[in-house]
Design a protein around this motif. Structure first.
Motif, PDB file in Angstrom:
ATOM      1  N   TYR B  59      20.778  33.315  53.738  1.00  0.00           N
ATOM      2  CA  TYR B  59      20.857  34.207  52.337  1.00  0.00           C
ATOM      3  C   TYR B  59      19.708  34.298  52.371  1.00  0.00           C
ATOM      4  O   TYR B  59      19.198  34.714  52.626  1.00  0.00           O
ATOM      5  N   VAL B  61      18.494  36.931  49.273  1.00  0.00           N
ATOM      6  CA  VAL B  61      18.834  36.782  47.760  1.00  0.00           C
ATOM      7  C   VAL B  61      18.805  38.126  47.291  1.00  0.00           C
ATOM      8  O   VAL B  61      17.853  39.008  48.165  1.00  0.00           O
ATOM      9  N   GLY B  62      19.013  39.028  46.391  1.00  0.00           N
ATOM     10  CA  GLY B  62      19.327  40.269  46.301  1.00  0.00           C
ATOM     11  C   GLY B  62      19.963  40.728  46.311  1.00  0.00           C
ATOM     12  O   GLY B  62      20.798  42.221  46.193  1.00  0.00           O
TER      13      GLY B  62
ATOM     14  N   VAL C  81      17.413  32.153  34.652  1.00  0.00           N
ATOM     15  CA  VAL C  81      18.848  30.843  34.807  1.00  0.00           C
ATOM     16  C   VAL C  81      19.991  31.438  35.717  1.00  0.00           C
ATOM     17  O   VAL C  81      20.221  31.863  36.218  1.00  0.00           O
ATOM     18  N   VAL C  85      22.874  34.133  37.993  1.00  0.00           N
ATOM     19  CA  VAL C  85      23.632  33.021  38.499  1.00  0.00           C
ATOM     20  C   VAL C  85      24.787  34.250  38.296  1.00  0.00           C
ATOM     21  O   VAL C  85      25.894  34.107  38.986  1.00  0.00           O
ATOM     22  N   LEU C  88      26.268  36.207  40.557  1.00  0.00           N
ATOM     23  CA  LEU C  88      27.831  35.456  41.426  1.00  0.00           C
ATOM     24  C   LEU C  88      28.823  35.238  40.813  1.00  0.00           C
ATOM     25  O   LEU C  88      29.666  36.103  41.967  1.00  0.00           O
ATOM     26  N   ILE C  94      26.495  37.748  45.258  1.00  0.00           N
ATOM     27  CA  ILE C  94      25.252  37.539  45.536  1.00  0.00           C
ATOM     28  C   ILE C  94      24.318  36.963  44.109  1.00  0.00           C
ATOM     29  O   ILE C  94      24.680  38.228  43.259  1.00  0.00           O
ATOM     30  N   PHE C  95      23.603  36.120  44.417  1.00  0.00           N
ATOM     31  CA  PHE C  95      22.516  35.212  43.649  1.00  0.00           C
ATOM     32  C   PHE C  95      21.440  36.418  43.047  1.00  0.00           C
ATOM     33  O   PHE C  95      20.949  36.913  44.171  1.00  0.00           O
ATOM     34  N   PHE C  96      21.122  36.677  42.115  1.00  0.00           N
ATOM     35  CA  PHE C  96      19.798  37.385  42.080  1.00  0.00           C
ATOM     36  C   PHE C  96      20.335  39.151  41.508  1.00  0.00           C
ATOM     37  O   PHE C  96      19.123  39.485  42.878  1.00  0.00           O
ATOM     38  N   LEU C  97      21.795  39.727  41.932  1.00  0.00           N
ATOM     39  CA  LEU C  97      21.618  40.797  42.509  1.00  0.00           C
ATOM     40  C   LEU C  97      22.296  41.469  41.371  1.00  0.00           C
ATOM     41  O   LEU C  97      22.137  41.303  39.938  1.00  0.00           O
TER      42      LEU C  97
END
Lengths: 112, 512, 145
Positions: B59, B61-62, C81, C85, C88, C94-97
């Motif tokens: 994965y 991240v970002g 947090v 999220v 997502l 995507i996490f932290f996009l």
């Protein structure tokens, strides 16, 4: 090269403090000194010859920048060090309340 | 990209802080909410274990994908070894959290306990899922600081002293690890584990790499409590509340210590023979010294803590043997067998040592003492505790058909096949002495009849504690099925493959 | 712990507001100049701690102060947090996009979601440093009795 050796000497000075001091607060301060030597090592590693501070000016000419990643790592490590020192201080202050002394030679209830 | 991977870290982190906020308004909220969260994590990890065996996932991240074969962001990796550790962490975590429903009632600030427990689980999940070196360090610190606070939870003299020792030695370990990371970054200018291995292939500065490997070994050896870095473990694990002892001894020294050591030495550094011999020697010393220090103990939790050092010595010994064989470049199948034996013993130890600490907690809950000389005859009055403790003692001593027998058998067979006869002899000797020590524990605690002392009313412990102990003992029996070829290929073989195969990890992360 | 002399009290009353404002400047310009959430948060906490040190800590409302700062700390980190999220749930999944439009570099309102992270991390660090200080001071007060 001498800068790295000085960092190492600072680390050893902190280690000497942790091993030989009897007062609890002095042990905590020596741990902080060891920590700072690590931050210095990190900040020194990012240096490139002739570099300037890594703030990008989109209009000006392209310059050689110092590596910004160790600076971010040092910021994170400083915050982790803050948390560790705060936890240590809270434990020390409660130890003082229970045992009545700051001397580490008196605090040996657990043996074997 | 697998969307479950960041949820393993985000869910317990959210749960910890929601516990803190709503726990002070609604009474009894944090108890139930924590159980739900960790049960969700446990089921997610079992689902991942069933699906990840042959297709590991990464994965980014970002959304920062690798550019021209160079990873530019933080990546989280879920492969065979990771998913094994995730299962242990979350399942043992759920059983400990369920056990602490009735154990923690005698402390006053329950909200803090459950919040710290969730934080510790979040930190450990982050460590095993990490593909980036500094990310592993940050999550390691999160989980270890929560552990410091949890060891000192009931603020009596012994617990504070044990927590202080743990903190000073743990901070020292963190500084060594940070120094190692700084030196690796200096040479390779990257922090991604797969990428560092690529960059390290080019340079040939041998003494520098050995210095960095020694720093990393000292740092993570302090966290994993192998000899000579074991000084904090007996105090910390015996003074903590019992479900926390089960988590610390069953999961934290593995996830924060041995897991990272194995991951870095197999997937980051080229295996060097002298370091491998050093690791094997440390493992053998841990085995022997741990068990000899454990025989003379009369405090049950201290006895179990010393046995933790000994069993971790088994894991390190087996992995070290695998490293020696790989570095000499011969007998690849025996190396894989040794590493598989080590990982299998890791999983087994989490199950039976967690169960033993929960039993010790049950005994302490009813009798109020931890001294073996003051107990006796508990077999009739505490049947569930007695039966599960018997199963756990037989497991740790290596009696068939429980799981300890199979993992120790694999380690001894690998040692004999590789030609290390002295190590196999030591392993068998330590196993016999372990059996002696646990027979003493069983006799004094459960089978002895006490005459002349006043009769205390001793009942069985409440339902949540019994439930956790029974489920964990069933786990001890089920894990012995892992030795059979069909199930082993699904679970253990992907873990050893990704460790011992030099190119699989790089292909997974960089994707070329 | 009694307060300090009257000169210190007057000076602190003038200075602490400026320190607070400086901390806010460091936080909000985190994507343009060095600093960001951590450093600015510590400066903001410094301004509160300066007030407590100068005016003395036998102020009976300190326990309520600590409950307030703990609440702010937990809320701020929950919002961080949730922002992570939210990547997502947004378009890219995507996490932290970084899904907010980024604008031109060098402006104050640019760089997507990074200024929001800086602000909430700054609140969180300030609240937690203040909580640590208050917890130690309140414990010392109980110890002295």
């Amino acid at each position: 090269m001498t800068a790295y050796i000085l960092c190492f000497i600072l680390f050893l000075a902190g280690l000497y403090g942790v091993i030989t001091r009897r007062n609890l607060i002095k042990i905590a301060i020596s741990l902080s000194v060891m920590e700072f030597s690590m931050f210095l090592l990190f900040a020194l590693i990012g240096y490139t010859d002739g570099g300037v501070a890594p703030i990008v000016d989109p209009t000006g000419p392209a310059k050689v920048y110092v590596d910004p990643l160790p600076q971010a790592l040092v910021l994170t490590a400083i915050v982790i060090g803050l948390a560790t020192t705060a936890m240590l201080m809270a434990t020390i202050i409660r130890l003082y309340r229970k045992y009545g002394t700051f001397d580490i030679r008196e605090i040996k209830n657990l043996k074997g | 990209m697998n969307p479950l991977i960041p949820l393993f870290v985000a869910i317990p982190l959210t749960g910890a802080f929601i516990d803190m906020i709503l726990g002070s308004f609604i009474k009894g909220f944090s108890r139930c909410f924590t159980q739900v969260i960790i049960l969700a994590l446990a089921s997610m990890s079992i689902y991942s274990a069933a699906t990840t065996g042959t297709n590991p996932s990464v994965y980014y991240v970002g959304g920062w994908e690798p550019v021209n074969g160079i990873p530019v962001g933080i990546c989280m990796v879920m492969d065979g070894f990771t998913v094994l550790m995730l299962c242990i962490i979350n399942i043992v975590g759920f059983l400990s959290a369920f056990y602490s429903l009735s154990y923690i009632k005698r402390f006053t600030s329950e909200n803090f306990y459950y919040a710290l427990f969730c934080l510790m689980t979040a930190g450990m999940n982050g460590v095993v899922l990490g593909g980036d070196l500094f990310n592993i360090f940050v999550f390691l610190e999160i989980s270890v600081i929560s552990a410091y606070a949890l060891v000192a939870f009931g603020v009596e003299k012994n617990e504070l002293e044990a927590s202080f020792k743990y903190q000073v030695l743990g901070s020292l370990a963190s500084f060594f690890i940070l120094a190692g990371i700084a030196l690796i970054y200096w040479k390779t200018k990257t922090l991604n584990i797969a990428d560092i291995r690529e960059m390290l292939k080019a340079g040939h500065d041998r003494p520098f790499y050995i210095f960095v490997e020694l720093l990393i070994l000292c740092g993570f050896g302090l966290k994993a409590a192998i000899i000579p870095f074991h000084a904090w473990l007996p105090d910390a694990h015996s003074s903590a509340p019992s479900p926390i002892s089960a988590m610390l001894s069953g999961v934290l020294i593995k996830a924060a210590g041995i897991y990272v050591m194995i991951r870095l030495f197999f997937n980051l550094f080229e295996i060097n023979e002298s370091i491998a011999v050093l690791i094997t020697t440390l493992g053998a010393l841990s085995m022997v010294i741990g068990v000899f220090l454990a025989i003379g103990q009369w405090d049950i939790k201290r006895l179990l803590a010393y046995h933790s050092i000994s069993q971790m010595g088994y894991v390190v010994l087996s992995v070290g043997m695998g490293m020696i064989l790989i570095s000499r470049g011969l007998k690849h199948e025996i190396a894989m067998l040794a590493v598989a034996g080590g990982l299998y013993h890791l999983v087994n130890h989490a199950a039976f040592k967690g169960l033993l600490f929960l039993n010790a907690g049950a005994i302490e809950y009813t009798l109020g003492t931890r001294d073996l000389k003051e107990m006796g005859g508990l077999r009739k009055s505490m049947p569930a505790t007695s039966a599960t403790s018997f199963i756990a003692s037989m497991s740790i001593s290596g009696i068939p058909p429980f799981n300890g027998f199979f993992s120790k058998l694999i380690i001894i067979i690998a040692a004999v096949m590789a030609g290390f006869y002295f190590l196999a002899f030591l392993a068998i000797l330590v196993s016999i002495i372990t059996l002696a020590s646990f027979l003493k524990f069983q006799r004094y605690a459960f089978f002895n009849r006490k005459e002349g002392k006043e009769e205390r009313v001793v009942k069985e412990v409440p339902f949540p504690m019994v439930f956790s102990m029974v489920v964990m003992s069933l786990l001890c029996l089920i894990l012995s099925l892992l030795a059979f070829p069909g199930i082993r290929d699904a679970i253990l073989t992907p873990a050893t493959d990704i460790l011992t195969d030099p190119v699989k990890y790089k292909d997974l992360v960089i994707g070329l | 712990m009694k307060g300090m002399t009257i000169i210190v009290k007057k000076t602190t009353r003038l200075i602490s507001g400026l320190v607070f404002l400086y901390g806010i400047y460091i936080i909000t310009h985190g994507h343009l100049t060095p600093g960001g959430g951590f450093a600015g948060g510590v400066i903001i906490a410094g301004s509160f701690i300066l007030l407590i040190l100068a005016f003395g800590s036998d102020f009976p409302g300190l326990a309520r102060e600590e409950a307030g700062s703990t609440l702010y700390e937990n809320l701020a980190i929950l919002i961080v947090v949730f922002l992570a999220v939210s990547g997502l749930l947004a378009a890219g999944r995507i996490f932290f996009l970084n899904w907010i439009p980024k604008g031109t570099p060098g402006e104050l309102v640019s760089a997507g979601i990074i200024p929001l992270y800086n602000i909430f991390v700054g609140i969180e660090v300030a609240a937690s440093v203040l909580t640590i200080f208050l917890a130690l001071v309140i414990f010392k007060e109980e110890l002295a009795e």
